[in-house]
Design an enzyme around this catalytic site. Structure first.
Site, PDB file in Angstrom:
ATOM      1  N   GLY A 132     125.892  56.944  64.486  1.00  0.00           N
ATOM      2  CA  GLY A 132     124.743  57.525  63.782  1.00  0.00           C
ATOM      3  C   GLY A 132     123.455  57.041  64.398  1.00  0.00           C
ATOM      4  N   ASN A 133     122.365  57.183  63.684  1.00  0.00           N
ATOM      5  CA  ASN A 133     121.082  56.684  64.189  1.00  0.00           C
ATOM      6  C   ASN A 133     120.205  56.263  63.010  1.00  0.00           C
ATOM      7  OD1 ASN A 133     119.319  59.029  63.390  1.00  0.00           O
ATOM      8  ND2 ASN A 133     120.800  60.100  64.691  1.00  0.00           N
ATOM      9  N   TYR A 134     119.028  55.757  63.331  1.00  0.00           N
ATOM     10  CA  TYR A 134     118.189  55.121  62.318  1.00  0.00           C
ATOM     11  C   TYR A 134     117.297  56.082  61.538  1.00  0.00           C
ATOM     12  CZ  TYR A 134     119.394  50.654  64.464  1.00  0.00           C
ATOM     13  OH  TYR A 134     120.055  49.566  64.930  1.00  0.00           O
ATOM     14  N   ALA A 138     117.606  64.235  63.043  1.00  0.00           N
ATOM     15  CA  ALA A 138     117.952  63.539  64.274  1.00  0.00           C
ATOM     16  C   ALA A 138     119.463  63.679  64.435  1.00  0.00           C
ATOM     17  CB  ALA A 138     117.540  62.078  64.175  1.00  0.00           C
TER      18      ALA A 138
END
Ligand code: C5P
Length: 398
Positions: free
Chosen positions: A208-210, A276
């Site tokens: 995943g990402n932030y 995102a």
């Protein structure tokens, strides 16, 4: 813009209550009809006599008038209002509003109000920064309330920091802007993607990402406030939203996000791709947790995820508007313009990771907008709600 508008001015007990007198005068001068509702401790800071003289209406503070037993209906007030402004909003009043503690006329009126609510916090910097206040303000935002961010400067305590109530002139401007833009998205079907996507490795792990989702949620609220019918397709985030014109669709992976978007895109006027999306996903998802004890260091083979913005760009027909985002570290402008073309977007919003206060997780953002008709529009660092307004304003010019 404010002529004839019914405005409830809620005043709670903080030093900044003296500024509410100026705010009240400005609202009256602008032609609004103002009903003041004050908390019992608000009256310690500013007298109802001043407020009723300026507003031309008795100030409401208690549920009953003590000597006559006259009942003040918070429900009627809530229905009467075109907008409610709480200025100053103290930490205590914000906490009560966030949690529905209806022990005074101001909070009961707030809970009954159907109109948009504007909250202008005012408190000492440490109270403002306390996780409890931060959480309560986030809750108010998630209810669709508009937070008029306090400025930084010298506070009543003589400490310097964030917590000064925004100046009355700017509160009036926020209201005027709201009424000016209130209906320019009316009848428009809007799709917003937000947050990250999670790509499963096994039942307990993911790629995943932030991304926090804050920018996308702010866009959805802004579009809905301006009359749009919004579908917010959100990856996993720690946020919630409740607005009569926002349909929140929660997804996890890029594939799920794509299918949610594709199913409504033909019926969409404006699509804003703010998510995102993870670029890659594991080729295989393990059915069971990959165990350290029983496997060698695993090699996770990745496959490319679908590009949602590009897929919609290929399907776009005349009259549909597609907006993308670009988060870049170098060659920002060239990369952003390249994406505008390759994804067949009408507009792209660039955030540079080199800019302080821009990008993932922050409450502020600093963007430059590139439009298909060749404009390049740089904006300053602002709260994400204000950035959302700039973005929607620019969409209106396309
Ligand atoms: O190519 P890049 O990821 O930089 O493009 C960013 C833009 O494309 C954003 O608007 C993002 O929401 C969208 N995007 C997408 N699906 C992907 C990757 C990006 O919709 N798989």
């Amino acid at each position: 813009m404010l002529k004839g508008k019914h405005i409830i001015l809620g005043i709670s007990g903080g030093i900044a209550a003296y500024k509410s007198v100026v705010l009240l005068r400005l609202l009256i001068k602008a032609g609004a009809e103002v009903q003041v509702v004050i908390t019992p401790s608000g009256k310690e800071f500013i007298t109802p006599v001043t407020l009723s003289a300026l507003s031309g209406k008795p100030v409401v503070s208690e549920f009953f008038t003590a000597n006559t037993g006259e009942w003040h209906s918070h429900v009627d007030l809530g229905l009467w209002a075109d907008a409610m402004v709480i200025a100053p909003a103290t930490a205590n009043t914000i906490a009560k509003m966030a949690n529905g503690v209806a022990d005074n006329m101001l909070v009961t009126t707030y809970l009954s109000a159907k109109a948009p609510v504007f909250v202008a916090p005012a408190m000492d910097l440490d109270m403002m920064a306390h996780p409890s206040t931060v959480r309560n303000i986030e809750l108010l935002r998630s209810y669709g309330n508009h937070i008029i961010e306090p400025a930084s400067g010298e506070l009543a305590s003589h400490l310097v920091g964030k917590g000064r109530m925004e100046e009355p002139e700017n509160i009036v401007k926020a209201l005027e802007r709201f009424f000016a833009s209130k209906s320019d998205f009316a009848g428009k079907k809007v799709l917003v993607t937000a947050g990250p996507t999670y790509e499963k490795i096994d039942p307990v792990r993911f790629i995943g990402n932030y991304s926090s989702g804050k920018m996308g949620y702010a866009l959805a609220l802004e579009a809905a406030d301006r009359g749009g019918e919004v579908t917010l397709v959100s990856g996993p985030v720690n946020m919630n939203v409740s607005h009569p014109r926002i349909n929140l669709v929660k997804v996890e992976s890029a594939k799920e996000m794509l299918s949610a978007c594709e199913s409504i895109f033909t019926d969409t006027d404006i699509a804003i791709m703010c998510a995102a999306v993870a670029d890659y996903a594991p080729k295989h998802t393990a059915d069971r947790k990959i165990k350290r004890e029983t496997s060698d260091v695993p090699v996770i083979e990745l496959v490319k995820n679908p590009d949602i913005a590009k897929t919609l760009g290929q399907k776009k027909r005349d009259g549909q508007t597609l907006v993308g985002f670009a988060l870049e570290t170098d060659n920002e402008s060239v990369n952003a313009r390249g994406k505008l073309e390759s994804k067949n977007l009408d507009m792209i919003v660039l955030n540079s990771l080199r800019d302080k206060g821009a990008g993932f997780g922050t409450d502020t953002n600093k963007v430059t907008i590139y439009t298909r008709d060749g404009r390049e529009l740089p904006f300053g660092t602002k709260p994400k709600e204000d950035v959302a307004r700039d973005i929607i304003d620019t969409i209106m010019t396309l």
